[in-house]
Write a protein that holds these residues in place. Sequence first.
Motif, mmCIF file in Angstrom:
data_model
loop_
_atom_site.group_PDB
_atom_site.id
_atom_site.type_symbol
_atom_site.label_atom_id
_atom_site.label_comp_id
_atom_site.label_asym_id
_atom_site.label_seq_id
_atom_site.Cartn_x
_atom_site.Cartn_y
_atom_site.Cartn_z
ATOM 1 N N TYR A 9 100.995 22.478 -70.803
ATOM 2 C CA TYR A 9 101.262 21.581 -70.153
ATOM 3 C C TYR A 9 99.743 20.999 -69.548
ATOM 4 O O TYR A 9 99.118 21.756 -70.083
ATOM 5 C CB TYR A 9 101.553 22.282 -68.172
ATOM 6 N N ALA A 10 100.228 19.771 -68.606
ATOM 7 C CA ALA A 10 99.471 19.042 -68.458
ATOM 8 C C ALA A 10 99.708 18.402 -66.729
ATOM 9 O O ALA A 10 100.381 17.958 -66.793
ATOM 10 C CB ALA A 10 99.364 17.558 -69.068
ATOM 11 N N ASP A 11 99.373 19.383 -65.686
ATOM 12 C CA ASP A 11 99.789 18.802 -64.421
ATOM 13 C C ASP A 11 99.268 17.231 -64.016
ATOM 14 O O ASP A 11 98.477 16.811 -64.744
ATOM 15 C CB ASP A 11 98.433 19.322 -63.373
ATOM 16 N N TYR A 12 99.679 16.766 -63.201
ATOM 17 C CA TYR A 12 99.503 15.431 -62.383
ATOM 18 C C TYR A 12 99.695 15.424 -61.225
ATOM 19 O O TYR A 12 100.957 15.958 -60.534
ATOM 20 C CB TYR A 12 100.896 14.796 -63.035
ATOM 21 N N GLY A 13 99.466 13.986 -60.761
ATOM 22 C CA GLY A 13 99.636 14.047 -59.483
ATOM 23 C C GLY A 13 99.713 12.825 -58.953
ATOM 24 O O GLY A 13 99.228 11.479 -59.884
ATOM 25 N N ARG B 146 98.025 7.876 -61.695
ATOM 26 C CA ARG B 146 98.692 9.286 -61.953
ATOM 27 C C ARG B 146 97.592 9.703 -62.060
ATOM 28 O O ARG B 146 96.341 9.306 -63.301
ATOM 29 C CB ARG B 146 99.467 8.860 -63.141
ATOM 30 N N THR B 147 97.158 10.863 -61.672
ATOM 31 C CA THR B 147 96.165 11.919 -62.201
ATOM 32 C C THR B 147 96.560 13.089 -62.864
ATOM 33 O O THR B 147 97.377 13.384 -62.300
ATOM 34 C CB THR B 147 95.346 12.577 -60.718
ATOM 35 N N PHE B 148 95.528 13.219 -63.444
ATOM 36 C CA PHE B 148 95.541 14.826 -64.803
ATOM 37 C C PHE B 148 94.367 15.130 -64.642
ATOM 38 O O PHE B 148 93.733 15.301 -64.796
ATOM 39 C CB PHE B 148 95.518 14.041 -66.428
ATOM 40 N N PRO B 149 94.793 16.342 -63.224
ATOM 41 C CA PRO B 149 93.666 17.427 -63.412
ATOM 42 C C PRO B 149 93.474 18.461 -63.972
ATOM 43 O O PRO B 149 92.215 18.783 -63.718
ATOM 44 C CB PRO B 149 93.986 17.984 -61.793
ATOM 45 N N HIS B 150 94.399 18.694 -64.375
ATOM 46 C CA HIS B 150 94.110 19.705 -65.425
ATOM 47 C C HIS B 150 95.345 19.713 -67.381
ATOM 48 O O HIS B 150 96.533 19.525 -66.838
ATOM 49 C CB HIS B 150 95.034 21.497 -65.042
ATOM 50 N N THR B 151 94.650 20.638 -68.435
ATOM 51 C CA THR B 151 95.593 20.670 -69.354
ATOM 52 C C THR B 151 94.785 21.319 -69.905
ATOM 53 O O THR B 151 94.029 22.149 -69.743
ATOM 54 C CB THR B 151 95.158 19.432 -70.312
ATOM 55 N N VAL C 120 91.707 15.201 -71.369
ATOM 56 C CA VAL C 120 92.210 13.713 -70.931
ATOM 57 C C VAL C 120 91.048 12.732 -70.873
ATOM 58 O O VAL C 120 91.881 11.754 -71.462
ATOM 59 C CB VAL C 120 92.840 14.231 -69.720
ATOM 60 N N GLU C 121 90.613 12.711 -70.712
ATOM 61 C CA GLU C 121 89.111 11.878 -70.613
ATOM 62 C C GLU C 121 88.403 12.087 -71.866
ATOM 63 O O GLU C 121 88.306 10.568 -72.171
ATOM 64 C CB GLU C 121 87.865 12.302 -69.147
ATOM 65 N N ARG C 122 88.911 12.814 -72.427
ATOM 66 C CA ARG C 122 88.307 12.602 -73.854
ATOM 67 C C ARG C 122 88.765 11.846 -74.612
ATOM 68 O O ARG C 122 88.733 11.098 -75.139
ATOM 69 C CB ARG C 122 87.749 13.864 -74.609
ATOM 70 N N TYR C 123 90.504 12.755 -74.676
ATOM 71 C CA TYR C 123 91.168 11.542 -75.406
ATOM 72 C C TYR C 123 91.849 10.651 -75.296
ATOM 73 O O TYR C 123 91.286 9.860 -75.980
ATOM 74 C CB TYR C 123 93.105 12.381 -75.099
#
Length: 104
Positions: free
Chosen positions: A38-42, A48-53, A90-93
């Motif tokens: 999963y990829a958390d988002y807010g 849309r921030t993705f803090p954790h994958t 996500v940053e590297r992606y």
Amino acid sequence: MSAAGNEAGNEAAENVRVQRNAAAGRFEILVDDVVAGYADYGDSGGVRTFPHTVVAEEFGGRGLAGQMVGEALRITSEEGLRVRPACSFVERYVEKNPGSAELA
């Protein structure tokens, strides 16, 4: 027939899909209806921030995280939101996929 042979045959027939679980605030990748990652988002202020994958260890090394993040970013773009990749994956992606970079 060996057990390894059975596993290889089953792997080819897997059903892999990405879905949004809005109640949990995350995108999920499912393998044969099992949540593999999963990829958390807010969302806030059009971003849309993705803090954790995360992808479960038993599903690792198969490109599932990239597939999931790619779909999550595609949906984010369709919704007209920008992306803040707080998660290093996500940053590297985004860095490696020029089409996604315009979202950040």
